[in-house]
Design a protein around this motif. Sequence first.
Motif, PDB file in Angstrom:
ATOM      1  N   ASN A   1     -36.231 -15.225 -10.927  1.00  0.00           N
ATOM      2  CA  ASN A   1     -35.039 -15.459 -11.879  1.00  0.00           C
ATOM      3  C   ASN A   1     -33.854 -15.504 -11.527  1.00  0.00           C
ATOM      4  O   ASN A   1     -33.924 -14.074 -10.677  1.00  0.00           O
ATOM      5  CB  ASN A   1     -34.923 -15.438 -13.092  1.00  0.00           C
ATOM      6  CG  ASN A   1     -34.476 -16.788 -14.158  1.00  0.00           C
ATOM      7  OD1 ASN A   1     -34.817 -17.580 -14.148  1.00  0.00           O
ATOM      8  ND2 ASN A   1     -33.418 -16.107 -15.082  1.00  0.00           N
TER       9      ASN A   1
ATOM     10  N   LYS B   1     -36.175 -22.375 -11.670  1.00  0.00           N
ATOM     11  CA  LYS B   1     -35.196 -22.002 -11.129  1.00  0.00           C
ATOM     12  C   LYS B   1     -35.712 -22.225  -9.672  1.00  0.00           C
ATOM     13  O   LYS B   1     -34.931 -22.442  -8.648  1.00  0.00           O
ATOM     14  CB  LYS B   1     -34.239 -21.145 -11.571  1.00  0.00           C
ATOM     15  CG  LYS B   1     -33.739 -21.182 -12.749  1.00  0.00           C
ATOM     16  CD  LYS B   1     -32.090 -20.478 -12.859  1.00  0.00           C
ATOM     17  CE  LYS B   1     -31.762 -20.326 -14.698  1.00  0.00           C
ATOM     18  NZ  LYS B   1     -30.212 -20.392 -14.871  1.00  0.00           N
TER      19      LYS B   1
ATOM     20  N   HIS C   1     -27.381 -25.743 -11.882  1.00  0.00           N
ATOM     21  CA  HIS C   1     -28.874 -25.434 -11.901  1.00  0.00           C
ATOM     22  C   HIS C   1     -28.734 -23.765 -11.874  1.00  0.00           C
ATOM     23  O   HIS C   1     -29.600 -23.402 -12.984  1.00  0.00           O
ATOM     24  CB  HIS C   1     -29.582 -25.857 -10.435  1.00  0.00           C
ATOM     25  CG  HIS C   1     -30.906 -25.215 -10.191  1.00  0.00           C
ATOM     26  ND1 HIS C   1     -31.969 -26.036 -11.142  1.00  0.00           N
ATOM     27  CD2 HIS C   1     -31.726 -24.525 -10.007  1.00  0.00           C
ATOM     28  CE1 HIS C   1     -32.902 -25.316 -10.385  1.00  0.00           C
ATOM     29  NE2 HIS C   1     -33.118 -24.523 -10.645  1.00  0.00           N
ATOM     30  N   PHE C   2     -28.073 -23.423 -11.756  1.00  0.00           N
ATOM     31  CA  PHE C   2     -27.918 -21.253 -11.869  1.00  0.00           C
ATOM     32  C   PHE C   2     -27.761 -21.204 -12.768  1.00  0.00           C
ATOM     33  O   PHE C   2     -27.049 -20.370 -13.680  1.00  0.00           O
ATOM     34  CB  PHE C   2     -28.146 -20.942 -10.319  1.00  0.00           C
ATOM     35  CG  PHE C   2     -29.295 -20.819  -9.557  1.00  0.00           C
ATOM     36  CD1 PHE C   2     -30.168 -20.230 -10.069  1.00  0.00           C
ATOM     37  CD2 PHE C   2     -29.258 -21.448  -8.464  1.00  0.00           C
ATOM     38  CE1 PHE C   2     -31.735 -19.833  -9.775  1.00  0.00           C
ATOM     39  CE2 PHE C   2     -30.206 -21.558  -8.026  1.00  0.00           C
ATOM     40  CZ  PHE C   2     -31.631 -21.230  -8.023  1.00  0.00           C
TER      41      PHE C   2
END
Length: 235
Positions: free
Chosen positions: A25, A89, A78-79
């Motif tokens: 992650n 992710k 996205h992150f």
Amino acid sequence: MNNKALHRISYGLYIVSSKKGDKFNGQIANTVFQATSEPPRVAVSINKGNLTHEFIQDSGVFAVSILSKDAPMTLIGHFGFKSGRDLDKFRSQNYKIGVTGVPIILDFCAGYIEAEVIKSLDIGTHTIFVGNVVDADVMSEVGPMTYAYYHQIKGGKTPKAAATYVAEEKSSAPALKPPVKALAKYECQVCGYIYDPEIGDPDGGIEPGTAFEDLPDDWSCPVCGASKEDFKKVE
Ligand SMILES: Cc1cc2nc3c(=O)[nH]c(=O)nc-3n(C[C@H](O)[C@H](O)[C@H](O)COP(=O)(O)O)c2cc1C
């Protein structure tokens, strides 16, 4: 006390990644800095509620992928606006595994640093993890993204989980360019991104000067992917 002084602190923008067992992650963080040079040590402040926090605590290792200036808002969204609790992710990303076993982002990465945690400092909402640098490399000649560039040029926002979130952020540092047209701004109700017609959406191919109303129906928030209907006019 004038909280706006805190906006005058300069930062970069990074993807801090870690692992737990065979899971990966990562998250966006601006709070990365080199703490000592002999030996080289880096520190990062991570919100206790983030999955990345759980992973760093579990594995004792983390990597810092230094974002380059050309990193798209979609990568930051996205992150930085989604949690690894809801999606994998790294599944959609181009990455390599470093010496610590942690993924390092390969696209829009100016360089990376890998670290083994030697100390964790509980500071309330966040933990500061300090790590010995065990590997690092330069990945691209494109300059690093700064926090100011993200806010002023890319029109980016900071979520509450970020270490540097300040409630009255909307009235923060002045934009670099004064407004030339009175086209309305629209705010994403999901992540807080503001569509500014002066800037358009360069990553999404939308020219500066495009009114919100003229955006294609399938246009989506460059940060979190929300649809056009999720935007409200900024009054
Ligand atoms: C510009 C920006 C800066 C951020 N800085 C930090 C930070 O320094 N520390 C932090 O814990 N979260 C920060 N965040 C928030 C996390 O990236 C976000 O909460 C993320 O969704 C956590 O993901 P996870 O649950 O998968 O770990 C930042 C987000 C953005 C967009």
